[in-house]
Scaffold this active site. Structure first.
Site, PDB file in Angstrom:
ATOM      1  N   THR A 167       0.865  -1.180   0.000  1.00 15.12           N
ATOM      2  CA  THR A 167       0.000   0.000   0.000  1.00 15.12           C
ATOM      3  C   THR A 167       0.900   1.229   0.000  1.00 15.12           C
ATOM      4  O   THR A 167       1.965   1.216   0.609  1.00 15.12           O
ATOM      5  CB  THR A 167      -0.855  -0.010   1.287  1.00 15.12           C
ATOM      6  OG1 THR A 167      -1.766  -1.080   1.211  1.00 15.12           O
ATOM      7  CG2 THR A 167      -1.622   1.305   1.467  1.00 15.12           C
ATOM      8  N   HIS A 220      -2.348  -4.459   7.750  1.00 15.72           N
ATOM      9  CA  HIS A 220      -3.488  -5.354   7.590  1.00 15.72           C
ATOM     10  C   HIS A 220      -4.780  -4.568   7.816  1.00 15.72           C
ATOM     11  O   HIS A 220      -5.088  -4.173   8.948  1.00 15.72           O
ATOM     12  CB  HIS A 220      -3.348  -6.515   8.580  1.00 15.72           C
ATOM     13  CG  HIS A 220      -4.418  -7.534   8.464  1.00 15.72           C
ATOM     14  ND1 HIS A 220      -5.077  -8.042   9.555  1.00 15.72           N
ATOM     15  CD2 HIS A 220      -4.965  -8.128   7.381  1.00 15.72           C
ATOM     16  CE1 HIS A 220      -5.973  -8.921   9.149  1.00 15.72           C
ATOM     17  NE2 HIS A 220      -5.924  -8.991   7.839  1.00 15.72           N
TER      18      HIS A 220
HETATM   19  N1  GLY Z   1      -3.988  -1.672   4.186  1.00 13.25           N
HETATM   20  C1  GLY Z   1      -4.474  -2.065   2.907  1.00 13.25           C
HETATM   21  C2  GLY Z   1      -5.535  -3.044   2.972  1.00 13.25           C
HETATM   22  O1  GLY Z   1      -5.610  -3.846   3.890  1.00 13.25           O
HETATM   23  O2  GLY Z   1      -6.349  -3.061   2.085  1.00 13.25           O
END
Ligand code: GLY
Length: 310
Positions: A167, A220
């Site tokens: 990300t 996460h």
């Molecule tokens: N932090 C990105 C996701 O879990 O979609």
């Protein structure tokens, strides 16, 4: 107060052969965002430019290079937030656009809504003249290989994803002391169709408020959402903690309360900044006072004048 741009390329474990691509990518993106500030652009212009660069870089899990859902398709999430007005725009589960972060900004600038999803987001993109791109142009060999590997009956896509994220996000403070954040992602490897993570959720994937600072998160999504990580960190800053201490407190709380690992980039309106993570690694870079700062492992911090060749 010194304007600054701070960028991350995702928390997790970056395979050795990809580490230079990651640190090079975040460094270029931070420089690009800083150039925008030097040209008189706002902190919002700077974070959108930095994240656009990362979306266009196939080494990261955003835009081109996004991970694939269980059906082998790309569905992306993005958010922007402006600390001066608390204006925010987001898109979730959007397909066939090269730069979801720019679409998120259009949601903020051109609609009375904060988040558009899936087909509605695509229709809005068309109405704004955003070019539709074939899904294949967003899929890399690497993301297809990981998707196939994780279809195996004994695979654990969540565990694998925890190991290799990507990300992307940025925070910035401009010369007027306005803060902004932007975050963009392809989400979780082999996720269910329609799964939306933390990134487009205001307060989770990012938050910006001139009265406290700005944060962009990575990690996460299901655990980040449970603790609204970005807003949680800004709460600590409102209580007088520094950007660094507040980031560490937020990440420690997420780890102890819900067992989640991740990372953040954080600024306060005075231009103090932090890049902190509880994962093994997070590629990050910052530019302030014509100096590039970057790192990948905890405690790693290289600096270099941005006028030197990189
Ligand atoms: N932090 C990105 C996701 O879990 O979609």
């Amino acid at each position: 107060m010194f304007p600054v741009v701070v960028v991350h390329g995702g928390a997790g474990h970056i395979p050795k052969e990809r580490s230079e691509l990651s640190t090079g990518g975040v460094s270029s993106a931070a420089r690009a965002g800083y150039l925008v500030l030097q040209g008189g652009g706002s902190s919002m212009d700077a974070v959108v430019e930095a994240v656009t660069q990362l979306e266009n870089n196939p080494s990261f899990n955003a835009g081109c290079g996004s991970v694939l859902n269980i059906r082998g398709e790309v569905e992306m999430d993005a958010i922007v937030m402006d600390g001066k007005t608390l204006g925010s725009g987001a898109v979730s589960a959007v397909r066939n656009v090269a730069n979801p972060v720019q679409l998120a900004r259009l949601v903020m600038d051109k609609t009375s809504h904060v988040c558009l999803t899936a087909d509605g987001a695509s229709k809005f993109a068309r109405s704004m003249g955003v070019p539709e791109v074939p899904m294949d142009s967003l899929i890399t060999q690497y993301s297809r290989m990981r998707w196939e590997k994780n279809l195996a009956p004994d695979a654990n896509p969540v565990e694998c994803q925890m190991g290799k994220m990507g990300t992307v996000g940025a925070v910035a403070v401009d010369g007027e002391g306005n803060v902004a954040c932007a975050t963009s992602t392809g989400g979780m490897l082999n996720k269910m169709e329609g799964r939306v993570g933390d990134t487009p959720c205001i307060g989770s994937g990012g938050y910006a408020d001139n009265q406290a600072g700005a944060v962009s998160t990575t990690g996460h999504g299901e655990t980040i959402m449970k603790v609204t990580l970005a807003r949680h960190i800004l709460f600590h800053m409102e209580q007088g903690q520094s950007a660094e201490a507040a980031s560490d407190l937020g990440l420690a709380y997420m780890k102890s309360r819900v067992g989640g690992l991740g990372g953040v980039v954080t600024v306060d309106p005075q231009g103090n900044w932090a890049a902190r993570f509880s994962s093994l690694q997070m590629a990050w870079a910052a530019v302030q006072k014509d100096t590039l700062h970057r790192g990948l492992y905890a405690g790693e911090h290289f600096t270099q004048s941005i006028h030197e060749p990189h």
